[in-house]
Design a protein around this motif. Structure first.
Motif, PDB file in Angstrom:
ATOM      1  N   GLU A 173      37.025  31.448   2.838  1.00 55.69           N
ATOM      2  CA  GLU A 173      36.009  32.114   2.687  1.00 55.69           C
ATOM      3  C   GLU A 173      36.570  33.705   2.830  1.00 55.69           C
ATOM      4  O   GLU A 173      36.233  34.724   1.574  1.00 55.69           O
ATOM      5  N   LYS A 174      38.098  33.985   3.203  1.00 55.22           N
ATOM      6  CA  LYS A 174      39.252  35.225   3.158  1.00 55.22           C
ATOM      7  C   LYS A 174      39.059  35.138   1.490  1.00 55.22           C
ATOM      8  O   LYS A 174      39.581  36.063   0.971  1.00 55.22           O
ATOM      9  N   LEU A 175      39.690  34.164   0.924  1.00 51.36           N
ATOM     10  CA  LEU A 175      39.826  34.235  -0.041  1.00 51.36           C
ATOM     11  C   LEU A 175      38.758  34.854  -1.049  1.00 51.36           C
ATOM     12  O   LEU A 175      38.853  36.002  -1.845  1.00 51.36           O
ATOM     13  N   CYS A 176      37.782  34.721  -0.818  1.00 55.81           N
ATOM     14  CA  CYS A 176      36.512  34.984  -1.161  1.00 55.81           C
ATOM     15  C   CYS A 176      36.230  36.172  -1.497  1.00 55.81           C
ATOM     16  O   CYS A 176      35.211  37.105  -1.931  1.00 55.81           O
ATOM     17  N   ARG A 177      36.460  36.789  -0.541  1.00 54.39           N
ATOM     18  CA  ARG A 177      36.727  38.413   0.058  1.00 54.39           C
ATOM     19  C   ARG A 177      36.963  39.354  -0.960  1.00 54.39           C
ATOM     20  O   ARG A 177      36.611  40.233  -0.412  1.00 54.39           O
ATOM     21  N   ILE A 178      37.848  38.812  -1.672  1.00 50.41           N
ATOM     22  CA  ILE A 178      38.567  39.624  -1.949  1.00 50.41           C
ATOM     23  C   ILE A 178      38.365  39.528  -3.551  1.00 50.41           C
ATOM     24  O   ILE A 178      37.649  40.998  -3.744  1.00 50.41           O
ATOM     25  N   PHE A 179      37.113  38.968  -3.982  1.00 53.15           N
ATOM     26  CA  PHE A 179      36.337  39.293  -4.757  1.00 53.15           C
ATOM     27  C   PHE A 179      34.981  39.520  -4.854  1.00 53.15           C
ATOM     28  O   PHE A 179      34.043  39.916  -5.345  1.00 53.15           O
ATOM     29  N   MET A 180      34.299  39.412  -2.908  1.00 53.88           N
ATOM     30  CA  MET A 180      33.025  39.408  -2.789  1.00 53.88           C
ATOM     31  C   MET A 180      32.671  39.812  -1.542  1.00 53.88           C
ATOM     32  O   MET A 180      32.651  39.378  -0.486  1.00 53.88           O
ATOM     33  N   PRO A 181      33.529  41.361  -1.285  1.00 50.51           N
ATOM     34  CA  PRO A 181      33.801  41.012   0.051  1.00 50.51           C
ATOM     35  C   PRO A 181      32.926  41.631   0.977  1.00 50.51           C
ATOM     36  O   PRO A 181      32.623  41.218   2.226  1.00 50.51           O
ATOM     37  N   TYR A 182      31.597  42.271   0.587  1.00 51.47           N
ATOM     38  CA  TYR A 182      30.146  42.254   1.491  1.00 51.47           C
ATOM     39  C   TYR A 182      28.916  40.922   1.173  1.00 51.47           C
ATOM     40  O   TYR A 182      28.283  41.323   2.126  1.00 51.47           O
ATOM     41  N   GLU A 183      29.586  40.308   0.377  1.00 50.40           N
ATOM     42  CA  GLU A 183      28.161  38.967  -0.012  1.00 50.40           C
ATOM     43  C   GLU A 183      28.301  38.491   1.521  1.00 50.40           C
ATOM     44  O   GLU A 183      29.001  37.779   2.170  1.00 50.40           O
ATOM     45  N   ALA A 184      26.765  37.895   1.957  1.00 52.82           N
ATOM     46  CA  ALA A 184      26.791  37.339   2.794  1.00 52.82           C
ATOM     47  C   ALA A 184      27.105  35.724   2.839  1.00 52.82           C
ATOM     48  O   ALA A 184      26.812  35.573   1.478  1.00 52.82           O
ATOM     49  N   ILE A 185      28.155  35.015   2.990  1.00 55.05           N
ATOM     50  CA  ILE A 185      28.056  33.531   3.097  1.00 55.05           C
ATOM     51  C   ILE A 185      27.359  32.491   4.026  1.00 55.05           C
ATOM     52  O   ILE A 185      27.991  33.062   5.123  1.00 55.05           O
ATOM     53  N   ARG A 186      27.496  31.578   3.212  1.00 56.04           N
ATOM     54  CA  ARG A 186      26.448  30.461   4.382  1.00 56.04           C
ATOM     55  C   ARG A 186      26.969  29.462   4.087  1.00 56.04           C
ATOM     56  O   ARG A 186      27.453  29.176   2.667  1.00 56.04           O
ATOM     57  N   PHE A 187      27.734  28.601   4.751  1.00 54.68           N
ATOM     58  CA  PHE A 187      28.712  27.663   4.489  1.00 54.68           C
ATOM     59  C   PHE A 187      27.480  26.574   4.718  1.00 54.68           C
ATOM     60  O   PHE A 187      27.079  25.971   4.911  1.00 54.68           O
ATOM     61  N   GLU A 188      28.224  25.274   3.996  1.00 54.48           N
ATOM     62  CA  GLU A 188      27.885  24.149   3.421  1.00 54.48           C
ATOM     63  C   GLU A 188      28.907  22.959   3.409  1.00 54.48           C
ATOM     64  O   GLU A 188      29.721  23.394   3.185  1.00 54.48           O
ATOM     65  N   GLU A 189      28.505  21.764   3.543  1.00 48.94           N
ATOM     66  CA  GLU A 189      29.502  20.664   3.720  1.00 48.94           C
ATOM     67  C   GLU A 189      29.301  19.623   2.749  1.00 48.94           C
ATOM     68  O   GLU A 189      29.956  18.680   2.791  1.00 48.94           O
ATOM     69  N   GLN A 190      28.599  20.224   2.217  1.00 46.86           N
ATOM     70  CA  GLN A 190      28.073  18.648   0.569  1.00 46.86           C
ATOM     71  C   GLN A 190      28.092  19.330  -0.531  1.00 46.86           C
ATOM     72  O   GLN A 190      27.634  20.649  -0.553  1.00 46.86           O
ATOM     73  N   ILE A 191      27.755  18.748  -1.441  1.00 47.32           N
ATOM     74  CA  ILE A 191      27.493  19.335  -2.707  1.00 47.32           C
ATOM     75  C   ILE A 191      26.846  20.557  -3.001  1.00 47.32           C
ATOM     76  O   ILE A 191      25.491  19.785  -2.698  1.00 47.32           O
ATOM     77  N   PRO A 192      26.576  21.793  -3.342  1.00 50.17           N
ATOM     78  CA  PRO A 192      25.256  22.190  -3.275  1.00 50.17           C
ATOM     79  C   PRO A 192      24.259  21.562  -4.386  1.00 50.17           C
ATOM     80  O   PRO A 192      24.897  21.300  -5.834  1.00 50.17           O
ATOM     81  N   SER A 193      23.426  22.338  -4.035  1.00 48.57           N
ATOM     82  CA  SER A 193      22.112  22.026  -5.938  1.00 48.57           C
ATOM     83  C   SER A 193      21.399  23.120  -6.026  1.00 48.57           C
ATOM     84  O   SER A 193      20.728  23.569  -6.933  1.00 48.57           O
ATOM     85  N   ALA A 194      21.829  24.672  -5.360  1.00 49.52           N
ATOM     86  CA  ALA A 194      21.579  25.819  -5.724  1.00 49.52           C
ATOM     87  C   ALA A 194      22.158  26.411  -6.670  1.00 49.52           C
ATOM     88  O   ALA A 194      22.763  26.053  -7.389  1.00 49.52           O
ATOM     89  N   ASP A 195      21.408  27.550  -7.211  1.00 47.85           N
ATOM     90  CA  ASP A 195      22.080  28.246  -9.030  1.00 47.85           C
ATOM     91  C   ASP A 195      22.970  28.548  -8.197  1.00 47.85           C
ATOM     92  O   ASP A 195      23.895  28.992  -9.443  1.00 47.85           O
ATOM     93  N   GLU A 196      23.328  29.587  -7.548  1.00 46.26           N
ATOM     94  CA  GLU A 196      24.280  30.086  -7.481  1.00 46.26           C
ATOM     95  C   GLU A 196      25.528  28.889  -6.009  1.00 46.26           C
ATOM     96  O   GLU A 196      24.771  29.764  -5.143  1.00 46.26           O
TER      97      GLU A 196
END
Ligand code: SF4
Length: 490
Positions: free
Chosen positions: A15-38
């Protein structure tokens, strides 16, 4: 944005790594392969002999995937899985954004501390190689780690097992700067609290001094910060410092710093009081020597006021003055920042601290959606690189460094000093070398075991009104100092 962490537990680092590129994006965690568009996917598949690691980013109709297979017998298997997922995720983001961080995948607050720890185990060439090839840190930042860890070690070696530093918080400022993420209150709004706050602060100081004495602690440095301590009047400053002098044993004190901070609070009377009472270091912070940028960030002072305040401090006789600058301020560009650095060098200060703008959600600026973009991040990198080169040429060299989250360009804050004028407290607090007994609103006491790394914290309430209304609880919590040292003094 979804961050899927499948078959592993490295959520925090990734998550900290993702924050380098998207500092304010709300991040939701999942533990399976997502089916969303992004989404962002990090996946670990362990087989009998090997493990397949995969990182993938799907965003804005584009996607990037990287994968690798490693042996299950790989040395440091777990941390290598984590590092490889981070490296591959980082490379996905770089491919999609075109943006590379000079710190690679390193997200920690104290990179020089990690560098120092690895150097002790592996030697410096192998450490530099690991930073470069395994953590993707740039040569420039490796050089910075190498310089700062050596000077930090010289200073930490001066600390003794029973050493401590004293921190005092004055959480008031004349007005609030737009990028401020501290708990500081403007005196316009909270001025009526100041007298009561100071009266309780003195009680906390007296109790803290008693605890220090009872536990035979040795006072090394004092730092009055904030906020802007020089928001207080000369009489209030005298009263506060006299309380410190009357109650603490200062015979071992090696440094006494007060942040004068905002030039619009500095007067010859206040500085005279500080000097006469033994303060030997102050900070006067222009942040930028560009009046337009100062106006952009809501600093209610001018460049001229900074020069006046600096001159006054010299006339009063301060031998060590620090000036804080910030790279990446809105409306600032490389040329303007370069002029600021050049003019600061002409003043010949003993210390310069170059911060990179960090925007927290609580600052007015991020609420106004003024978060600087990627291009400003690249401009900020040019700025800090220039500061490093120019200050070093002037004999003002890096001596400590730390990083904050959500800085423009994911950059760092660096303290520079002429040899022999390094700020000891800055290193002790960052390195957690010894205990810091802290008083006032938002102050955090850190108790470090005398001959080991264990640290315990005691938190004071954050805001001045809470500090006042719940003061009894703060006094009760101070008993934690005795309980802590009782374990070691038997
Ligand atoms: S002077 Fe510092 S603490 Fe005070 S409002 Fe400005 S940034 Fe915040």
């Amino acid at each position: 944005m979804i961050l899927a962490t499948v078959n592993h537990s490295f959520r925090y680092e990734l998550e900290k790594l993702c924050r380098i590129f998207m500092p304010y994006e709300a991040i939701r965690f999942e533990e399976q392969i997502p089916s969303a568009d992004e989404y962002i996917l990090t996946h670990l598949q362990k087989g009998d002999k090997t493990t397949v690691l995969l990182s993938k980013v799907v965003i804005g109709g584009k996607e990037q995937t990287n994968s690798i297979e490693i042996l299950n017998t790989t040395e440091d298997y777990t941390s290598e899985c984590e590092r490889n997922l981070a490296v591959m995720l980082y490379k996905c983001f770089v491919a999609l954004t075109g943006y590379e961080s000079a710190w690679g995948i390193l997200t920690g607050v104290r990179p020089a501390k990690l560098y120092s720890k690895l150097t002790r185990n592996l030697g410096e060439p192998a450490t530099a190689d690991y930073f470069k090839n395994s953590l993707l840190v740039s040569d420039g930042k490796i050089g910075l780690c190498s310089t700062t860890f050596k000077s930090e070690e010289k200073i930490t070696a001066l600390s003794k097992p029973n050493s401590f530093s004293l921190y005092i918080s004055i959480p008031f400022c004349p007005t609030r700067c737009s990028y401020c993420s501290f708990v500081s209150h403007s005196v316009e709004k909270a001025g009526k609290l100041v007298e009561e706050y100071l009266s309780l602060l003195k009680q906390e100081l007296i109790l803290t001094a008693k605890k220090a004495k009872e536990n035979s602690l040795r006072l090394e440095t004092i730092y009055i910060g904030g906020g802007t301590p020089t928001t207080l009047s000369d009489v209030q400053l005298e009263d506060l410092i006299s309380c410190i002098k009357d109650n603490f044993d200062l015979s071992t004190l090696r440094e006494f710093t007060v942040e004068a901070g905002r030039p619009d609070t500095v007067t010859a009377e206040k500085l005279g009081v500080l000097k006469n009472l033994g303060v030997d270091r102050i900070s006067i912070n222009p942040q930028t020597l560009n009046d337009e940028v100062l106006a952009n960030i809501g600093r209610a002072h001018t460049v001229e006021q900074f020069f006046e305040a600096y001159k006054t401090a010299k006339q009063v006789g301060f031998k060590v003055i620090n000036t804080d600058l910030i790279a990446g301020l809105p409306g600032d560009d490389f040329d303007s920042f370069k002029k600021t650095v050049d003019k600061i060098i002409q003043l010949d200060p003993e210390n310069v601290t170059v911060h990179t703008l960090s925007l927290k959600r609580s600052s007015n600026m991020s609420a106004n959606k003024l978060f600087p973009d990627k291009a400003l991040g690249e401009e900020a990198l040019k700025m800090v690189d220039y500061a490093l080169k120019a200050l070093k040429q002037a004999g003002i060299v890096p001596y400590y460094m730390y990083r904050q989250s959500k800085t423009v360009g994911n950059l760092e804050n660096v303290g520079y000093a002429k040899e022999g004028t390094e700020g000891l407290y800055n290193i002790y607090i960052m390195d957690e070398t010894h205990s810091v007994l802290a008083c006032g609103a938002s102050a955090v006491t850190k108790l470090r075991e005398p001959n080991g790394p264990y640290i315990e914290r005691i938190f004071n309430f954050k805001y001045p009104y809470e500090y006042i209304s719940r003061f009894e609880e703060i006094i009760e919590r101070k008993e934690g100092i005795s309980h802590f040292y009782d374990k070691y003094n038997k």
